[in-house]
Scaffold this active site. Structure first.
Site, PDB file in Angstrom:
ATOM      1  N   ASP A 146       4.195   0.778   7.966  1.00 20.92           N
ATOM      2  CA  ASP A 146       4.943   1.320   6.845  1.00 20.92           C
ATOM      3  C   ASP A 146       5.141   0.236   5.791  1.00 20.92           C
ATOM      4  O   ASP A 146       5.732  -0.806   6.075  1.00 20.92           O
ATOM      5  CB  ASP A 146       6.286   1.864   7.319  1.00 20.92           C
ATOM      6  CG  ASP A 146       7.090   2.473   6.187  1.00 20.92           C
ATOM      7  OD1 ASP A 146       6.614   3.444   5.580  1.00 20.92           O
ATOM      8  OD2 ASP A 146       8.176   1.953   5.893  1.00 20.92           O
ATOM      9  N   THR A 180       2.958   2.103   0.458  1.00 22.36           N
ATOM     10  CA  THR A 180       1.832   1.162   0.421  1.00 22.36           C
ATOM     11  C   THR A 180       0.959   1.418  -0.799  1.00 22.36           C
ATOM     12  O   THR A 180       0.554   0.476  -1.494  1.00 22.36           O
ATOM     13  CB  THR A 180       0.989   1.287   1.700  1.00 22.36           C
ATOM     14  OG1 THR A 180       1.824   1.066   2.845  1.00 22.36           O
ATOM     15  CG2 THR A 180      -0.142   0.273   1.702  1.00 22.36           C
ATOM     16  N   ASP A 472       9.346   9.659   7.291  1.00 24.50           N
ATOM     17  CA  ASP A 472       8.493   9.778   6.102  1.00 24.50           C
ATOM     18  C   ASP A 472       8.046  11.217   5.896  1.00 24.50           C
ATOM     19  O   ASP A 472       8.087  11.745   4.776  1.00 24.50           O
ATOM     20  CB  ASP A 472       7.259   8.870   6.235  1.00 24.50           C
ATOM     21  CG  ASP A 472       7.607   7.403   6.073  1.00 24.50           C
ATOM     22  OD1 ASP A 472       8.763   7.106   5.742  1.00 24.50           O
ATOM     23  OD2 ASP A 472       6.720   6.551   6.288  1.00 24.50           O
TER      24      ASP A 472
END
Length: 612
Positions: A146, A180, A472
């Site tokens: 993550d 990311t 998420d």
């Protein structure tokens, strides 16, 4: 002093300054007197007092530079007087560091690109994990891919790198996924900007081109979105595809269909709300990830005490944060002197009576379940048991906050006015077993959308990463329920945007076209990195993908499973438009902010003045 004497002294000084530098003479040559003399011989002005002394540090630096040079010509001062004036005119204190122009811009570019390179190997379904080990006591280990978790664990000194860390945190807070991608895109934009700066294109021109390209890319993506909110079955299918796409790059990828079903069911229970507090994630080591399940209601990780009722129906719950102990005086440092054991017994009886009155006030609220944040000692616990009331002690603060939320109650600390205390309600409270642990289950809670996802797994590290992955997915799904627009994944959005930005670059005159073209190359870096991380030939795949996207209504993207360009619609690879939009805009704004920098000033904290 005669003029001949002054001349002799000046000649002596000249000879001392003209010596080749060696170890023993270095400290002598760096003396302020020599600095003042050199200044006089080159400018004709004699320096006296403190002015001469102020030149000491710069002179020492100059002689040090001469010290590391090979022996040869004597050090002369014919070209240095202006340096002394620069030293005298300095504004910043000695403990401040200043970097200007190209040096500052290069430091910003390098820091930002280093952060992007650090996390880009975690991008995509075949991205790798990082091990984060704490240097503190216990040396805790975290295994994750993550982006936000990795970056917030780093101690970063470069100011530009901190900007990328911040946008990753904001991305995580706003939409939950893409942490990311936003850092990687910002890093690629700055990588392209560095090339343009080296071509003597002004940063403000690059920023103007980036703004035009970002607006063009957003509009191109907006035209390609799909919205199935009117069709419940198709919308649920979209949510399932988004959840599976999000989980495909996580530790839950092997069971992504199962966990996507859990996440979609949990989010649809919220009925459009984005308050994920109603969804509790409970981690219990043991079993496998496939043993995880969704439970309607709330599960509290506590045991029911001895002598307490094991099941309560139509529960009225008082959630409190109050002291329920009787065996210590509440005034720290207090000492009680008595002259007989009878007096000790009187004190104990008074304390018990005080606690009995407090328990009677709590019972007077008409409850049959009491949940306390703090400990409940034996005597009040016995009183609650005699009254047939379930007393749960030492529940963690996060647990009682969520319990109060889902049962419709409020946390109380005083009990004098029962009408001012709001009780929680649920249909059944009972004890259940998960693995080897006993827990308390609240079912039929007042907030009907509340639920608990129980995660099982081999170790704490696996469970921690599974929780981050599921969180998420829940964040993305809750945002998609509000903004129901969906786009395909697998590099498809980036290629759609890059194609439109390319066309804009061809139509734009001047140097801005270079910046717009660079923006297109940065967008194409995302599918390139996804292919590279999967061990595929990225150059071949991107060229095929570019050719496919010149066809009308292409849905081509990178299929890392088959290792080729595939149909994203058939593969069911979808992403939320809101996530993609946030990535595009946040990365562009961060790159623009760093491009504007032309000076970095590092200052030590201001020292407290000594007033003594």
């Amino acid at each position: 002093m005669t003029s001949s004497t002054v001349a002799k002294q000046d000649d002596l000084m000249d000879r001392r300054i003209g010596l080749r530098l060696s170890g023993p003479t270095l400290s002598i040559l760096c003396h302020p007197c020599l600095a003042g003399h050199a200044f006089y011989r080159n400018t004709g002005v004699r320096l006296i007092g403190g002015i001469r002394g102020r030149l000491y540090h710069l002179t020492a630096l100059l002689f040090s530079l001469a010290w590391i040079c090979p022996p040869g010509p004597r050090l002369t001062f014919s070209t240095l007087p202006w340096l002394f004036f620069v030293q005298m005119e300095r504004v910043l204190k000695d403990d401040a560091v200043e970097e200007k122009g190209e040096r500052a811009r290069m430091a910003s570019f390098i820091g930002a690109m280093a952060i992007a390179d650090l996390v880009k190997t975690t991008l995509g379904p075949k991205g790798m994990d990082k091990i984060l080990q704490s240097t503190g006591r216990g040396r805790n280990v975290t295994v994750t891919n993550d982006g936000a978790t990795i970056l917030k664990s780093l101690h970063i000194d470069n100011p530009a790198a901190k900007v990328l860390v911040d946008i990753s945190k904001v991305q995580d807070d706003e939409v939950g996924d893409g942490t990311t991608s936003v850092v990687v895109l910002a890093g690629e934009l700055l990588r392209e900007a560095e090339k343009l700066v080296n071509m003597k294109i002004h940063p403000m021109t690059i920023i103007a081109g980036y703004r035009m390209a970002a607006e063009c890319a957003r509009n191109a993506l907006l035209q390609k979105t799909m919205d199935n909110k009117e069709n419940i079955d198709k919308f649920r299918s979209d949510l399932m595809n988004i959840a599976m796409t999000t989980l495909s790059s996580k530790i839950l990828s092997q069971d992504k269909e199962y966990f996507a079903e859990l996440a979609v069911d949990a989010v649809l229970r919220l009925k459009g709300s984005t308050n994920l507090e109603a969804i509790q994630i409970l981690k219990k080591p043991g079993g496998s990830l496939k043993d995880s399940f969704l439970d309607e209601g709330f599960i509290l990780d506590k045991k029911i005490g001895i002598g307490q009722p094991k099941r309560i129906e139509n529960a009225k719950i008082l959630v409190a944060n109050t002291a329920m102990d009787t065996d210590k005086v509440k005034i720290y440092g207090a000492r009680v002197r008595v002259d007989s054991m009878a007096k000790v017994a009187e004190i104990e009886a008074a304390e018990k009576q005080k606690m009995r009155e407090k328990v009677q006030k709590i019972i007077g609220h008409g409850i049959n379940c009491f949940v306390n944040r703090q400990l409940i000692y034996n005597f009040p616990e016995e009183l609650f048991a005699d009254a047939g009331i379930l007393a749960i002690e030492h529940a963690d603060f996060e647990g009682i906050e969520r319990l109060a939320l889902v049962t419709g109650g409020e946390i109380a600390s005083t009990f004098d006015n029962p009408e001012s205390v709001k009780l929680g309600h649920c249909k059944v409270i009972e004890e259940i077993m998960i693995g080897e642990d006993k827990l308390i289950h609240f079912s039929g809670v007042e907030m009907g959308q509340a639920c608990t996802i129980v995660l099982r797994g081999a170790s704490e590290h696996v469970l921690d990463e599974a929780e981050r992955s599921l969180h998420d997915a829940l964040c993305v799904l809750s945002q998609t329920v509000n903004d129901t627009r969906v786009v395909f994944g697998g590099g498809w959005p980036e290629m759609v945007m890059a194609k439109e930005v390319d066309e804009l670059a061809r139509k734009t005159p001047g140097k801005k076209s270079h910046a717009i073209d660079a923006f297109s190359r940065a967008l194409q870096a995302i599918p390139t990195i996804i292919a590279d991380n999967a061990g595929l030939d990225s150059a071949e795949l991107i060229s095929q993908l570019r050719a496919e996207h010149h066809k009308e209504n292409s849905v081509a993207g990178i299929d890392v499973i088959s290792g080729s360009v595939g149909d994203m619609q058939k593969r069911g690879i979808s992403e939320s438009f809101k996530v993609k939009q946030a990535i595009l805009l946040s990365a562009t704004e961060a790159a623009e902010m760093i491009l504007r920098v032309d000076e970095i000033i590092t200052c030590a904290p201001r020292q407290r003045e000594d007033r003594m």
